[in-house]
Write a protein that holds these residues in place. Structure first.
Motif, short mmCIF file in Angstrom:
data_model
loop_
_atom_site.label_atom_id
_atom_site.label_comp_id
_atom_site.label_asym_id
_atom_site.label_seq_id
_atom_site.Cartn_x
_atom_site.Cartn_y
_atom_site.Cartn_z
N SER A 60 110.19 97.01 37.61
CA SER A 60 111.00 97.87 36.76
C SER A 60 112.20 98.33 37.58
O SER A 60 112.15 98.34 38.82
CB SER A 60 110.19 99.05 36.25
N ALA A 61 113.29 98.67 36.91
CA ALA A 61 114.56 99.00 37.57
C ALA A 61 114.37 100.05 38.67
O ALA A 61 114.96 99.94 39.74
CB ALA A 61 115.56 99.48 36.53
N LYS A 62 113.53 101.04 38.42
CA LYS A 62 113.38 102.13 39.40
C LYS A 62 112.65 101.68 40.68
O LYS A 62 112.71 102.35 41.70
CB LYS A 62 112.65 103.33 38.78
N ASP A 63 111.97 100.53 40.62
CA ASP A 63 111.24 100.06 41.79
C ASP A 63 112.01 99.02 42.62
O ASP A 63 111.58 98.65 43.71
CB ASP A 63 109.88 99.47 41.36
N ILE A 64 113.13 98.57 42.06
CA ILE A 64 113.92 97.57 42.79
C ILE A 64 114.60 98.24 43.99
O ILE A 64 115.22 99.29 43.85
CB ILE A 64 114.94 96.88 41.87
N ILE A 65 114.46 97.63 45.16
CA ILE A 65 115.05 98.20 46.36
C ILE A 65 116.50 97.74 46.44
O ILE A 65 116.79 96.54 46.37
CB ILE A 65 114.26 97.76 47.61
N PRO A 66 117.46 98.68 46.56
CA PRO A 66 118.88 98.30 46.58
C PRO A 66 119.22 97.47 47.82
O PRO A 66 118.55 97.56 48.84
CB PRO A 66 119.61 99.65 46.61
N LEU A 67 120.25 96.64 47.71
CA LEU A 67 120.67 95.79 48.84
C LEU A 67 121.35 96.63 49.92
O LEU A 67 121.44 96.22 51.07
CB LEU A 67 121.64 94.72 48.34
#
Lengths: 329, 72
Positions: free
Chosen positions: A54-61
């Motif tokens: 889910s979007a909230k769990d994606i780690i930013p680059l």
């Protein structure tokens, strides 16, 4: 802002994402090669395709200008101590009958094709006060082992320990006499069990030994913790260098200083048992190490540790143990 | 023929183990490497030591205070 401060500010939000088990600062890895660029490293249990997150769990680059790497490390576990729960359990960790404190799981041995856990009678069979089928816990009760969560094996068979009657309190030298052998035998024969006393020990014992059947063979390991795999059997000899891996004092080394030892061993509550044909080494064990496998420097099994004083360690010869219980490697 | 140290030990063992404070009897070595009969004592026992000869069947006897031996 320094990398450390960026991490400090962002650690909570990174740790809140699914799968993240650790955060730190390290060199960025590009195509498997370490570069000289620092980055924030997010360790995850498992790398998943973005589509599964889910979007909230994606780690930013990137966070506040600092690059972020995602590293798959799996679950990070605390280092296991010898008194912890081990599955599979190797030799050298805590084990015990449900009614004792704790001793050491010695090693695995085979009988009629089945794999058994080998340790002392006073560890697995509560010094004769036990019945085949009783629960064996790993870790032992003193180390927090509880039924049924830590129930790992069933007591299968033990060599009964023959106790001497205590010395009379005035110490006037009346010969110690053998007691309760017959009681012991009656107790054993009275039970529905495959257990047999193979060698009758008249007043003298050769071994303090018992075997337990693991509930699942997958729950035990043939390795001895911090020593490795047993290579074979060896006869203990005067001057031989030995080592053991035990619950309380881990791996310790010593030397066989006496052979053919006859020794009186205290079992608490005034009970004393006389042992013959023992090996004696210097101090290399403490309470809770009972049941440890003793090996030579080539990892051959030499004995089963079961007793000691401030300056000595007493070891059953493994040949006597194996013949009393009909075991082989 | 003289007896082996194992035979000598066996012959005297019951008597030695019955003496006050004797915890163990085994076969080891003296500090200069000779085969010896080693008698383990629970504590200092001069009376017991006096009752045991310095040699048994020609083999040296050595005393060691090892303390009580307990199941561990």
């Amino acid at each position: 802002m320094s990398m450390r401060n960026i991490l400090k500010e962002n650690r909570p939000q990174l740790r809140s994402r699914a799968n993240v088990v650790a955060t730190g600062i390290g060199y960025k890895i590009v195509k498997g090669k370490k570069t000289s660029d620092l980055c924030i490293i997010c360790s995850v249990k498992k790398k998943l395709p973005l589509s599964m997150l889910s979007a909230k769990d994606i780690i930013p680059l990137e966070i506040s200008g600092a690059p972020v790497d995602v590293l798959e490390t799996g679950v990070i576990r605390a280092f296991l101590g010898r008194t912890d729960r081990w599955r599979p359990a190797p030799g050298g960790v805590s084990i015990g009958h449900q009614n004792i404190t704790a001793g050491t799981l010695g090693c695995l041995a085979k009988k009629n094709g089945q794999t058994f856990i080998l340790s002392n009678n006073h560890v697995l069979a509560n010094s004769n006060d036990a019945s085949p089928g009783d629960a064996i816990l790993q870790p032992g009760p003193y180390d927090g082992g509880k039924f049924p969560n830590d129930y790992m094996a069933k007591l299968h068979e033990f060599v009964p320990i023959v106790f001497l009657t205590p010395e009379p309190p005035d110490g006037c030298g009346i010969a110690k006499s053998v007691a309760s052998i017959l009681n012991g035998i009656a107790k054993i024969l009275g039970r529905k069990t495959r257990m047999r006393t193979i060698v009758m020990q008249e007043g003298e014992n050769l071994v303090d030994a018992a075997i337990a059947l693991p509930l699942s063979e997958a729950d035990v390991s043939p390795e001895i913790l911090e020593i490795g795999m047993i290579q074979g059997l060896s006869e203990g000899e005067l001057g031989m260098a030995i080592k053991k891996s035990g619950r309380t004092t881990a791996v310790t080394t010593g030397e066989i200083l006496q052979v053919d030892v006859t020794v009186d061993v205290e079992y608490g509550s005034g009970r004393i048992a006389r042992y013959a044909d023992q090996l004696m080494a210097g101090a290399m064990s403490q309470g809770g190490d009972s049941g440890s496998a003793v090996l030579d420097n080539n990892k051959n099994l030499v004995g089963l540790l079961f007793a000691g004083s401030d300056t000595t360690t007493v070891i059953n010869r493994i040949q006597n143990v194996f013949s009393a219980l009909g075991l082989h490697l | 023929m003289s007896l082996s140290i194992q035979e000598i030990k066996k012959k005297h063992e019951a008597r030695l183990m019955a003496l006050p404070g004797v915890v163990s009897v085994g076969i080891g070595r003296t500090s200069d490497g000779q085969a010896a009969i080693i008698i383990g004592l629970d504590r200092s026992r001069p009376e017991t030591e006096k009752r045991i000869p310095k040699k048994l069947g020609g083999y040296p006897v050595r005393f060691e205070i090892i303390g009580p031996v307990k199941a561990q």
